[in-house]
Structures are given as structure tokens and as C-alpha cells.
Design a protein around this motif. Sequence first.
Motif, PDB file in Angstrom:
ATOM      1  N   THR A 183      18.022   2.250  45.255  1.00 23.23           N
ATOM      2  CA  THR A 183      16.832   2.371  45.667  1.00 23.23           C
ATOM      3  C   THR A 183      15.828   2.330  44.726  1.00 23.23           C
ATOM      4  O   THR A 183      16.011   3.269  43.715  1.00 23.23           O
ATOM      5  CB  THR A 183      16.780   3.675  46.762  1.00 23.23           C
ATOM      6  OG1 THR A 183      17.854   3.582  47.669  1.00 23.23           O
ATOM      7  CG2 THR A 183      15.158   3.792  47.274  1.00 23.23           C
ATOM      8  N   LEU A 233      13.989   4.911  40.176  1.00 27.43           N
ATOM      9  CA  LEU A 233      15.095   4.194  41.000  1.00 27.43           C
ATOM     10  C   LEU A 233      15.947   5.280  40.963  1.00 27.43           C
ATOM     11  O   LEU A 233      16.057   6.337  40.139  1.00 27.43           O
ATOM     12  CB  LEU A 233      15.460   2.987  40.273  1.00 27.43           C
ATOM     13  CG  LEU A 233      16.633   3.168  38.979  1.00 27.43           C
ATOM     14  CD1 LEU A 233      18.157   2.989  39.384  1.00 27.43           C
ATOM     15  CD2 LEU A 233      16.300   2.141  37.914  1.00 27.43           C
ATOM     16  N   VAL A 234      16.960   5.301  42.127  1.00 27.01           N
ATOM     17  CA  VAL A 234      18.185   5.926  42.108  1.00 27.01           C
ATOM     18  C   VAL A 234      19.491   5.199  42.632  1.00 27.01           C
ATOM     19  O   VAL A 234      19.100   4.095  43.395  1.00 27.01           O
ATOM     20  CB  VAL A 234      17.831   7.217  43.168  1.00 27.01           C
ATOM     21  CG1 VAL A 234      17.652   6.570  44.700  1.00 27.01           C
ATOM     22  CG2 VAL A 234      18.898   8.267  43.079  1.00 27.01           C
ATOM     23  N   VAL A 235      20.667   5.475  42.187  1.00 24.35           N
ATOM     24  CA  VAL A 235      21.696   4.622  42.786  1.00 24.35           C
ATOM     25  C   VAL A 235      22.528   5.627  43.730  1.00 24.35           C
ATOM     26  O   VAL A 235      22.673   6.780  43.010  1.00 24.35           O
ATOM     27  CB  VAL A 235      22.408   4.073  41.489  1.00 24.35           C
ATOM     28  CG1 VAL A 235      23.656   3.376  42.065  1.00 24.35           C
ATOM     29  CG2 VAL A 235      21.425   2.911  40.786  1.00 24.35           C
ATOM     30  N   ASP A 236      22.923   5.126  44.628  1.00 21.46           N
ATOM     31  CA  ASP A 236      23.859   5.980  45.512  1.00 21.46           C
ATOM     32  C   ASP A 236      25.124   5.453  44.922  1.00 21.46           C
ATOM     33  O   ASP A 236      25.769   4.697  45.201  1.00 21.46           O
ATOM     34  CB  ASP A 236      23.620   5.526  47.212  1.00 21.46           C
ATOM     35  CG  ASP A 236      24.729   6.229  47.861  1.00 21.46           C
ATOM     36  OD1 ASP A 236      25.710   6.873  47.579  1.00 21.46           O
ATOM     37  OD2 ASP A 236      24.424   6.381  49.315  1.00 21.46           O
ATOM     38  N   LEU A 237      25.702   6.528  44.124  1.00 26.71           N
ATOM     39  CA  LEU A 237      27.040   6.147  43.318  1.00 26.71           C
ATOM     40  C   LEU A 237      28.057   6.454  44.319  1.00 26.71           C
ATOM     41  O   LEU A 237      29.194   5.935  43.896  1.00 26.71           O
ATOM     42  CB  LEU A 237      27.044   6.975  42.237  1.00 26.71           C
ATOM     43  CG  LEU A 237      26.277   6.629  41.138  1.00 26.71           C
ATOM     44  CD1 LEU A 237      25.871   7.795  40.078  1.00 26.71           C
ATOM     45  CD2 LEU A 237      26.607   5.227  40.486  1.00 26.71           C
ATOM     46  N   CYS A 260      28.171   2.818  45.168  1.00 22.08           N
ATOM     47  CA  CYS A 260      28.204   1.642  44.008  1.00 22.08           C
ATOM     48  C   CYS A 260      29.789   1.531  43.954  1.00 22.08           C
ATOM     49  O   CYS A 260      30.609   2.255  43.897  1.00 22.08           O
ATOM     50  CB  CYS A 260      27.530   2.387  42.842  1.00 22.08           C
ATOM     51  SG  CYS A 260      28.105   1.561  41.366  1.00 22.08           S
TER      52      CYS A 260
END
Lengths: 463, 81
Positions: B59, B3-7, B10
Amino acid sequence: MEADHVDRLRHEGRIVIVGASLAGLRAAETLRAEGFTGSLTMIGDEPYEPYDRPPLSKAVLLGKASPHHTELPHRREIDATWRLGVAATGLDLTAKRVRLADGDEVEYDRVLIATGVRARPWPKEAEAGLDGVFVLRTRDDATALYQRLKSGPRRVFVIGAGFAGSEIASACREMGIAVTVAERAGAPLVGALGGTIGAVAAELQLENGVDLRTRVTVTELEGDSVGRVRAVHLSDESVIEADVVVVSLGSLYNTEWLNGSGLGAGPRGVACDAGCRAFDFRGIVTDDVFVAGDVARSPHPLFGYQFLALEHWGNAVAQAETAAHNMISAGAERRPHMWMPAFWSSQFGVNIKSVGVPPMGDQLMVTQGSLAERRFIAVYGHRGRMVAAVSFDNTRWLEFYQRQIERGAPFPVEFPTMDRRPEGRKPVAADFPDPSLPTHGPTVTLSGFSPTDRQLVFTPAHH
Amino acid sequence: MRLVVDLNKCQGYAQCAFLAPDVFTMHGEESLVYNPRVAEDQRQGLARAVAACPVQAITADGLDGAAEPTAESAREASHGS
Ligand SMILES: Cc1cc2nc3c(=O)[nH]c(=O)nc-3n(C[C@H](O)[C@H](O)[C@H](O)COP(=O)(O)OP(=O)(O)OC[C@H]3O[C@@H](n4cnc5c(N)ncnc54)[C@H](O)[C@@H]3O)c2cc1C
Ligand code: SF4
């Protein structure tokens, strides 16, 4: 004519992406999402599939993620030929071929340059080679640094207090490791956010037990008899014993492989038009060579069409999507890359975020919260316009300011209903350093030079 | 699963940290820290976090079979490897 050509390209064209990281992967996914069915080749010099870098200086050093496991999720199947662990060494614009380090050549109809940047090494080679001296850009760097931090060093010395250096210092403190940070400017983060906000970052470091040394430069890394680093010498004559040194002096563009190609590529990256098409050395736009991510610099209409080079995660994603779209679109369907610059950092438990281009601002106003509380929004202004906003632990407001910047809202800021503290009622100097003095690694660099001037000294055009 | 977080997106709403506390944690007031490699037994929590994030910043791939994810994540999940 053109439509036929683009149609053939979409269905049976050959697209090569050089640089298999964030920008490369997101471009590949976009190509497939938009119906590209031709052949796709991904070339990357690292032996790993695309991975995410921001966690390397945060979750990884905090022990909350493994450096071996930050691979990026795929948004879709991309059905590509992967050439990993092999560098591209040349680009032949006439024959339309990418040359590889293993002697192979790959032909393309369109090529995307997404080779990013690398860490600027410590300039004295013998000292840089001492055991215990690190940089942090790649997964291998993070693995090596994390191992060393876990083994309990007596003191870590971080050279450079930009975002990466500050995050590393933060992680060290959290692990209970003594850390000294040396910075040439008067405070941390000065290149990206200016001295006024930098002063807040300085307090944050001091309160968390960082031995912060500002307005000094490192003059020598001293090794012991078996080649391990043991001490750091500073320009104020002090000598600090440290067994780990992290060099965090910004980055260098990965453009050497383009030397002699005829592209306008050099130590300031690869210049491209707003549609991500690279310029050749004569300043003429190419139509089959595209650029995206950290290595690119492109003109932004919202910021006076200055060429912005943004080493930011979100820029790499957005620019890759635009480049990919334009690679398989005819002229009129192409889009400009007009992404609003934005980045985040997390250090000492504080969430720092920015939108717009702070280094363009000469004044700032604290419109919410206060610097003293370290929970605020600061708005940057330039020539009567809002050009950026930075939040410390106040992220939910940032989008509002982003819209303001997009609309060219006036500066000084006048929102009668906002909770403004006394320090917010009038603009103060943003206090960026004199741009004519050389500095290392700003996260945003601005320049207005023609791509033909490959050796010019960098001086932002707006000052 | 990855997973990856679009910070950038966020907003620190911490929904994810609530639904999948072994994957997401808050660091300080509003910084999100997460483990980008998620173990199989966290699948359900992750799927819920992806669906619950109010700004769709997460994502993830390999989530096939997740219940009612958002349009964006459904597309991503069904094409994931
Ligand atoms: C430690 C760290 C922390 C970060 N934190 C943040 C953050 O908090 N917020 C934020 O917005 N951004 C952050 N970033 C920046 C973000 O990671 C980058 O903007 C992003 O990785 C850019 O992606 P890219 O694909 O353009 O370039 P890169 O990720 O640099 O990828 C380029 C790839 O091309 C390869 N390559 C180079 N030359 C060649 C060649 N000749 N042939 C083949 N391959 C080649 C490189 O090895 C690399 O794998 C951070 C970066 C680092 C290193
Ligand atoms: S739920 Fe979404 S917005 Fe909230 S912390 Fe998690 S990723 Fe961020």
C-alpha cells in the motif's frame, strides 16, 4: 427505530478514536470508506501521526529505514480532528465523554478504544533508569536505541528472547556488535512457538554468534558511578559486562485511563464481544464503546470461543475494520471479527511466519522440509484438530495450511502426497511451558475469564 | 511517498525488489526489507512494484499519476495525501 438512529449516526454522529496508531488509522479510513460523514476525532498521546512499528526492530535497526520515517500511508482522506500529543485520561460512559490530559473533554456518540500496549519496563526503577537501558516500542525508543548501537557499544545485552528480543539480537549481529541474550525458558520464542521450534531458533542464534543464555533470569543491572549501565547479573551467578541493555519482556496493556469508567478493562486488556463491542465490568456488552488492536481480547469461534488477545499487526488492521463497520451499522448488518491469527518475524535472515494459534497446540508435525535445514512447515494440533502452522523460509505454503485450519482439518496430518521427511511422520510434543507458571510476554495469550475478574492471575483455559 | 507492506500477505516473490531495488531488498531467502519513506525519484519504480506484486501486499500513498495500478492501489493512491 434502530435504522433511523444508525442513519443519523452515519450522517451527523460524533465518533472519537482513542489511540492514533495502526488500528486507529485503519478504523478511521474504514468509517469514511463506508460513508460516515459525521465528525471524527483522533486522540493520540504520541506527538506523531500514525506510524508503523514492525520496521522499528528490523529495517530501522539494520539502518535501512529511518525511525523518523515509518509513518503509515493513508488509504484515503479521513478528514479528522487530530489531537496528537495528548493522552486520554478518562472515559465517562454516562455522559459519553472522553477526558483528556489537557483538561479538555470530547463528546462522542461512539468511541473506539485502540490504545494498544506499551513495553514492559525493567521492574526495578533505579536500574531501569540507568543510561544505556532501553525498551523498544515507540519511534522515540527506536531512535534512541539506533543512535546507541551506531556509536559502537562493546556488548549489547538483550533481556528476553521473544520475537522482538530475537530481532534486536539479529540486528546487532548484523552490525557486528557482540550480543548476549538471556531467556528464562529453555530456548528463544518458546512462549509463541514452543520448545521444539524454539530449539531451532536457539541454533540459529548460536550459529550467528549470539551468546545465548537460557534458563536464567537477570537479577540485577549494575551501573557505574555516573549512572551508566556497565554489567548484568544473572541468576546463575555470572556477571556480563555490557554497555547497552535492551529490556524485551513483553508488554502491558494501556488500560489505566479506563480505571473507574465501569468498563471491563484491566491488566488483561479490554474484553469485547465478537463484534468488537466492549464489555462493562458486569460482563454486559456496551453498544457505543468499541475496541480494536493490541488492547482488545475477543472470543474466536474457530478456537473454542476463547478470548484471544493478539498483539499482531494483521489483527489490528482486521479488527479495526470490523469495529469501524459495526460502529455505523445496525444489528443485523454487523460482522464478527473472525480473522485468522497470523504474524511474521524476520531474524538472522530467516523469514518466520505463523497462522492460527500455536500455543494452543500440544503436538506438532513437520509436514514439509526439516527442522535441521531450518526450512520447514510445522503443523500444531490440539484434540485431533489442526490449530496452527508455522513456516521457516517456506511462506508460500502457509496459505494452504490456513485453509486447512479454517476447515478444522484433522491432526495428526495425513497428506499422502506431501514431501515429508522422516521427522515429519509422527507428531512430537510442541513443548510449551507449563501455563500455570508466570511468564513474560507471549505474543498470543489465551484466557477464558470473565471480564469482571479484573485481578485474576492468568492461566490459559485450555490446559 | 509512504508505503507499507502487509508481510502477512507477502509471499517473497521479490517482484518489488526487482522493479524498485532502491526501495525493496530481500534479506535472506525470502524476507523482505523495505524503506517505508520513498524519494520522489523512485515514484515510477514504486508504482510498478505496487502494480506487479502478485498478492497486492503493498500500500502506498502519494502515487497519483501512476500508470495502470491495480484496482486496490488505484483507489488507495487516488485518496492518498
Ligand atoms: C518493535 C515491534 C516489532 C513488531 N513486529 C511485528 C511483526 O513482525 N509482526 C506482527 O504481526 N506484529 C509486529 N508488531 C506488533 C504490531 O506493531 C502491533 O500489533 C500493532 O502496532 C498494534 O496496533 P494498535 O494500533 O492496536 O496499537 P499500538 O500500535 O500500540 O498503538 C496504540 C497507540 O495508542 C496510544 N495510546 C496509549 N494510551 C493512550 C491514551 N490514554 N490516550 C491516547 N493515546 C494512547 C499509544 O501511545 C499508541 O500510539 C511489532 C511491534 C513492535 C513494537
Ligand atoms: S512483490 Fe509482493 S509478494 Fe513479492 S516480495 Fe514484494 S511485496 Fe512480497
